[in-house]
Design an enzyme around this catalytic site. Structure first.
Site, mmCIF file in Angstrom:
data_model
loop_
_atom_site.group_PDB
_atom_site.id
_atom_site.type_symbol
_atom_site.label_atom_id
_atom_site.label_comp_id
_atom_site.label_asym_id
_atom_site.label_seq_id
_atom_site.Cartn_x
_atom_site.Cartn_y
_atom_site.Cartn_z
ATOM 1 N N HIS A 81 0.840 -1.237 -0.130
ATOM 2 C CA HIS A 81 0.220 0.180 0.011
ATOM 3 C C HIS A 81 0.681 1.198 0.065
ATOM 4 O O HIS A 81 0.544 2.315 -0.343
ATOM 5 C CB HIS A 81 -1.033 -0.145 1.211
ATOM 6 C CG HIS A 81 -0.407 0.311 2.419
ATOM 7 N ND1 HIS A 81 0.034 -0.760 3.460
ATOM 8 C CD2 HIS A 81 -0.210 1.369 3.079
ATOM 9 C CE1 HIS A 81 0.507 0.052 4.607
ATOM 10 N NE2 HIS A 81 0.329 1.144 4.324
ATOM 11 N N ASP A 111 0.344 -7.542 1.472
ATOM 12 C CA ASP A 111 0.649 -6.054 1.562
ATOM 13 C C ASP A 111 2.056 -6.048 1.646
ATOM 14 O O ASP A 111 2.702 -5.407 2.443
ATOM 15 C CB ASP A 111 0.091 -5.603 3.002
ATOM 16 C CG ASP A 111 0.258 -3.900 2.891
ATOM 17 O OD1 ASP A 111 0.574 -3.562 1.885
ATOM 18 O OD2 ASP A 111 0.077 -3.435 4.001
ATOM 19 N N SER A 183 4.454 2.765 7.894
ATOM 20 C CA SER A 183 4.255 1.467 7.159
ATOM 21 C C SER A 183 5.245 1.268 6.334
ATOM 22 O O SER A 183 6.042 1.925 5.721
ATOM 23 C CB SER A 183 3.098 1.868 6.242
ATOM 24 O OG SER A 183 1.705 1.921 6.788
#
Length: 335
Positions: A81, A111, A183
């Site tokens: 992402h 992911d 992230s």
């Protein structure tokens, strides 16, 4: 009576479930034990100095995040992402240089994205073993929240094998702060090894107000397997059994009067999945895959990572009616 106690275990578990250092440069000298540092602080300072050079910033036309270099020739793991569909990805290194990165591949359902940057003898982090983790051990997150490069937060491993839905399965839960921009960055253990790739945080539940200390990371063993496949063949194939499960240990076994003290209890069987077609049921306790005994739920994950879609396996265990053994042809996990 024992059957009723066994059945009582499932709702409790369903609620619970759903819900070596990087290379050093000459400047990375060890922190000397001084009066102002406790042993724990000195250890943390050394880990940060050793691993931070391997943590990178990632920028695309639509956003930014973090990543970690895992090889001296520039292989990087980050989140899918973070990269999105960007064809233009820039990587900010700890030495201040910005370089263009090549996207080797993306696995949306787990992911994970893998990038490649030019270079030799780059600082890189050492990957640990997420199957050996224990709840309560220390956790260290490094990343770039809202652009603050290589920010360090600490906490503990709060739980394992968490599920957030939407493909986010088998997650590590930590109370180390995970903020926007973290992230794709590494979650470390107290040896400075990468044990997870930070991916998400839950900050609010509608009707229940703000939350804190709910961060999640992809186990590094899963991320490493996906990254290796992407780097070597450009795509990912993962075997699928089609269950959600939870570890059985002696404490749970004694509390609910279970006939075994080790294994993985099936919490959910996906309709029309390989497990469903083979006859696995909610409440089954899996004790063996082929001839290998399951000491805990991580053994099941490890065995499935070693299998390919289409492989036949024998699943053995116990259910309230007695022992069972079924043959399962593994499917292929999406994405």
């Amino acid at each position: 009576m024992q059957f009723r106690r066994w059945r009582a275990l499932l709702p409790a578990l369903l609620v619970a479930c759903n819900g070596a250092p990087a290379q050093q440069t000459n400047s990375n000298v060890a922190v000397q034990q001084q009066a102002q540092f406790t042993p724990g602080e000195a250890l943390l300072i050394n880990i940060v100095r050793e691993v931070s050079p391997a943590v990178v910033g990632i920028r695309t036309p639509t956003g930014s995040g973090s990543g970690v270099i895992i090889s001296p020739d520039g292989l990087i793991i980050t989140n899918a992402h973070v990269v999105g569909r960007a064809g233009n990805v820039r990587v900010s290194l700890a030495n201040g240089n910005d370089v263009d990165a090549r996207v080797l591949g993306i696995a949306q359902t787990v992911d994970i994205a893998v990038l490649d940057i030019p270079g030799e003898n780059l600082p890189h982090a050492v990957l640990g073993d997420s199957d050996a983790l224990q709840v309560g051990q220390s956790a260290i997150a490094i990343g770039n929240p809202i652009g603050f490069e290589r920010t360090v937060t600490t906490g503990v491993l709060s739980a394992m094998n968490r599920s957030l839905g939407f493909g986010y399965e088998e997650l590590i839960q930590t109370d180390a702060a995970i903020n926007p921009g973290n992230s794709g960055g590494p979650l470390l253990n107290s040896s400075g090894q990468v044990i997870g790739i930070n991916t998400a945080a839950v900050r609010e539940v509608p009707g229940q107000g703000p939350l804190a200390g709910l961060g999640f990371a992809i186990p590094i063993n899963l991320a490493r397997d996906v990254a290796n496949q992407i780097a070597t063949r450009g795509s990912v194939r993962r075997a699928l059994l089609g269950i959600q499960h939870r570890e059985i240990d002696p404490i749970i076994a004694e509390q609910f009067g279970l006939p075994v003290t080790r294994g993985a209890i099936v919490l959910y069987v996906a309709p029309n999945s390989p497990a469903d077609r083979a006859g696995l049921r909610q409440g089954d306790i899996i004790t063996h895959i082929d001839d290998e005994e399951l000491d805990d739920a991580s053994d099941l994950r490890r065995i499935l990572r070693q299998r390919d879609p289409g492989d036949m396996i024998t699943v053995r265990g116990v259910r309230p009616q007695g022992q069972f053994s079924v043959r399962v042809q593994l499917g292929e996990a999406p994405g």
